[in-house]
Write a protein that holds these residues in place. Sequence first.
Motif, PDB file in Angstrom:
ATOM      1  N   PHE A 200       5.665 -29.007  50.027  1.00 10.91           N
ATOM      2  CA  PHE A 200       5.683 -30.460  50.178  1.00 10.91           C
ATOM      3  C   PHE A 200       7.066 -30.939  50.619  1.00 10.91           C
ATOM      4  O   PHE A 200       7.195 -31.832  51.459  1.00 10.91           O
ATOM      5  N   GLU A 201       8.113 -30.342  50.064  1.00  9.24           N
ATOM      6  CA  GLU A 201       9.475 -30.766  50.396  1.00  9.24           C
ATOM      7  C   GLU A 201       9.847 -30.395  51.831  1.00  9.24           C
ATOM      8  O   GLU A 201      10.728 -31.027  52.422  1.00  9.24           O
ATOM      9  N   LEU A 202       9.200 -29.383  52.378  1.00  7.17           N
ATOM     10  CA  LEU A 202       9.523 -28.939  53.732  1.00  7.17           C
ATOM     11  C   LEU A 202       8.784 -29.723  54.813  1.00  7.17           C
ATOM     12  O   LEU A 202       8.943 -29.432  55.995  1.00  7.17           O
ATOM     13  N   ASP A 203       7.997 -30.702  54.411  1.00 12.25           N
ATOM     14  CA  ASP A 203       7.350 -31.598  55.362  1.00 12.25           C
ATOM     15  C   ASP A 203       7.733 -33.018  54.951  1.00 12.25           C
ATOM     16  O   ASP A 203       7.185 -33.571  53.988  1.00 12.25           O
ATOM     17  N   LEU A 204       8.680 -33.606  55.659  1.00 10.71           N
ATOM     18  CA  LEU A 204       9.226 -34.907  55.274  1.00 10.71           C
ATOM     19  C   LEU A 204       8.220 -36.038  55.411  1.00 10.71           C
ATOM     20  O   LEU A 204       8.464 -37.145  54.926  1.00 10.71           O
ATOM     21  N   ARG A 205       7.081 -35.783  56.028  1.00 10.70           N
ATOM     22  CA  ARG A 205       6.055 -36.818  56.117  1.00 10.70           C
ATOM     23  C   ARG A 205       5.474 -37.141  54.742  1.00 10.70           C
ATOM     24  O   ARG A 205       5.073 -38.283  54.485  1.00 10.70           O
ATOM     25  N   TYR A 206       5.428 -36.142  53.844  1.00 11.54           N
ATOM     26  CA  TYR A 206       4.933 -36.395  52.486  1.00 11.54           C
ATOM     27  C   TYR A 206       5.872 -37.330  51.740  1.00 11.54           C
ATOM     28  O   TYR A 206       5.448 -38.285  51.082  1.00 11.54           O
ATOM     29  N   GLU A 207       7.172 -37.032  51.802  1.00  5.71           N
ATOM     30  CA  GLU A 207       8.157 -37.889  51.139  1.00  5.71           C
ATOM     31  C   GLU A 207       8.129 -39.299  51.733  1.00  5.71           C
ATOM     32  O   GLU A 207       8.214 -40.294  51.012  1.00  5.71           O
ATOM     33  N   SER A 208       8.005 -39.376  53.058  1.00  2.00           N
ATOM     34  CA  SER A 208       7.972 -40.671  53.728  1.00  2.00           C
ATOM     35  C   SER A 208       6.749 -41.476  53.303  1.00  2.00           C
ATOM     36  O   SER A 208       6.837 -42.685  53.049  1.00  2.00           O
ATOM     37  N   ALA A 209       5.599 -40.802  53.213  1.00  2.00           N
ATOM     38  CA  ALA A 209       4.365 -41.486  52.812  1.00  2.00           C
ATOM     39  C   ALA A 209       4.471 -42.005  51.374  1.00  2.00           C
ATOM     40  O   ALA A 209       4.015 -43.120  51.066  1.00  2.00           O
ATOM     41  N   ALA A 210       5.077 -41.208  50.501  1.00  2.00           N
ATOM     42  CA  ALA A 210       5.247 -41.637  49.106  1.00  2.00           C
ATOM     43  C   ALA A 210       6.165 -42.852  49.023  1.00  2.00           C
ATOM     44  O   ALA A 210       5.908 -43.800  48.265  1.00  2.00           O
ATOM     45  N   ALA A 211       7.259 -42.831  49.821  1.00  2.00           N
ATOM     46  CA  ALA A 211       8.191 -43.956  49.829  1.00  2.00           C
ATOM     47  C   ALA A 211       7.520 -45.207  50.392  1.00  2.00           C
ATOM     48  O   ALA A 211       7.730 -46.322  49.891  1.00  2.00           O
ATOM     49  N   ASP A 212       6.710 -45.020  51.411  1.00  2.00           N
ATOM     50  CA  ASP A 212       6.006 -46.141  52.030  1.00  2.00           C
ATOM     51  C   ASP A 212       4.998 -46.753  51.056  1.00  2.00           C
ATOM     52  O   ASP A 212       4.870 -47.980  50.949  1.00  2.00           O
ATOM     53  N   GLU A 213       4.302 -45.899  50.329  1.00  2.00           N
ATOM     54  CA  GLU A 213       3.329 -46.394  49.343  1.00  2.00           C
ATOM     55  C   GLU A 213       4.037 -47.136  48.213  1.00  2.00           C
ATOM     56  O   GLU A 213       3.564 -48.164  47.733  1.00  2.00           O
ATOM     57  N   LEU A 214       5.193 -46.613  47.783  1.00  2.00           N
ATOM     58  CA  LEU A 214       5.963 -47.273  46.731  1.00  2.00           C
ATOM     59  C   LEU A 214       6.393 -48.668  47.184  1.00  2.00           C
ATOM     60  O   LEU A 214       6.314 -49.635  46.418  1.00  2.00           O
ATOM     61  N   ARG A 215       6.836 -48.766  48.441  1.00  2.00           N
ATOM     62  CA  ARG A 215       7.254 -50.068  48.971  1.00  2.00           C
ATOM     63  C   ARG A 215       6.088 -51.064  48.949  1.00  2.00           C
ATOM     64  O   ARG A 215       6.258 -52.218  48.541  1.00  2.00           O
ATOM     65  N   LYS A 216       4.911 -50.619  49.355  1.00  2.00           N
ATOM     66  CA  LYS A 216       3.741 -51.508  49.376  1.00  2.00           C
ATOM     67  C   LYS A 216       3.344 -51.936  47.962  1.00  2.00           C
ATOM     68  O   LYS A 216       2.978 -53.090  47.723  1.00  2.00           O
ATOM     69  N   ASN A 217       3.433 -50.995  47.022  1.00  4.10           N
ATOM     70  CA  ASN A 217       3.051 -51.297  45.644  1.00  4.10           C
ATOM     71  C   ASN A 217       4.030 -52.259  44.969  1.00  4.10           C
ATOM     72  O   ASN A 217       3.656 -52.989  44.048  1.00  4.10           O
ATOM     73  N   MET A 218       5.294 -52.238  45.415  1.00  2.00           N
ATOM     74  CA  MET A 218       6.338 -53.038  44.775  1.00  2.00           C
ATOM     75  C   MET A 218       6.722 -54.285  45.562  1.00  2.00           C
ATOM     76  O   MET A 218       7.655 -54.980  45.188  1.00  2.00           O
ATOM     77  N   GLN A 219       6.013 -54.571  46.637  1.00  2.00           N
ATOM     78  CA  GLN A 219       6.463 -55.636  47.537  1.00  2.00           C
ATOM     79  C   GLN A 219       6.454 -57.024  46.897  1.00  2.00           C
ATOM     80  O   GLN A 219       7.183 -57.918  47.335  1.00  2.00           O
TER      81      GLN A 219
END
Length: 249
Positions: A200-219
């Motif tokens: 998971f750490e070797l594919d930055l799209r997973y980290e990006s998706a998690a960060a994007d979801e966090l932003r939407k949840n906390m907006q």
Amino acid sequence: MFSSAKYTLGLFRIALTLAQHDALFSLEAANFAPIVTRISRLFRKRRYKHLRDGQRLAMALESLGPTFIKLGQALSVRPDLVGEEVSNDLANLRDQIPPFDSHIAKAMIEEQFGKSIDELFTSFEEKPIAAASIAQVHFAMTPDGREMAVKILRPDIHKAFARDMDLFFWMATQAERRLPRYRRLKFVETIETFARTIQFELDLRYESAAADELRKNMQHDVGLYVPFIDWNRTSERVMTIERIKGIPL
């Protein structure tokens, strides 16, 4: 001694590094590969004898490279495997190693997006702001004036992890076969979990998706701001996120 010269050489590399940091106890305690341990003991250096076992082990893992740093961090939450004191010391394992050349970082970005660095960013800082075991981060600015932080995976990191994980699986299999009293610790299962985490750490799209979801949840949360992901400049090996200025917690 073992069926594969490749694995034996890999084990020797680990044992010699442990010996040079006076951390062979991690192999000696389990009586794993006693011949390798006995030979490596000849190269033991005692200049770190004032440090605790866990501190010396952490230094050895740092010397062995990114996969071993990550393994040490994973073991820091497994006192059942390494003991309470060692796990506490491994929790402080630094995840910082020298950066790779910024020209390589730029070339990787250009390869990922098929555009020149000047097309993607109006400025790109040569010196990374952070360099860890898997990736490093550079500050940059997009053509529309947004300040960003660009995270780039280390070159050949996939190859290095694949090589080391192959060795880890072999060692775990050997340990369960040769040390029946330790089978309850499930070495192979532990390495399998570790391998999945690393993938998971070797594919930055997973980290990006998690960060994007966090932003939407906390907006809608007052007083909390989550930086946005620039998906046009994000890929498997590159993550571009809004730069935030503030005081670190």
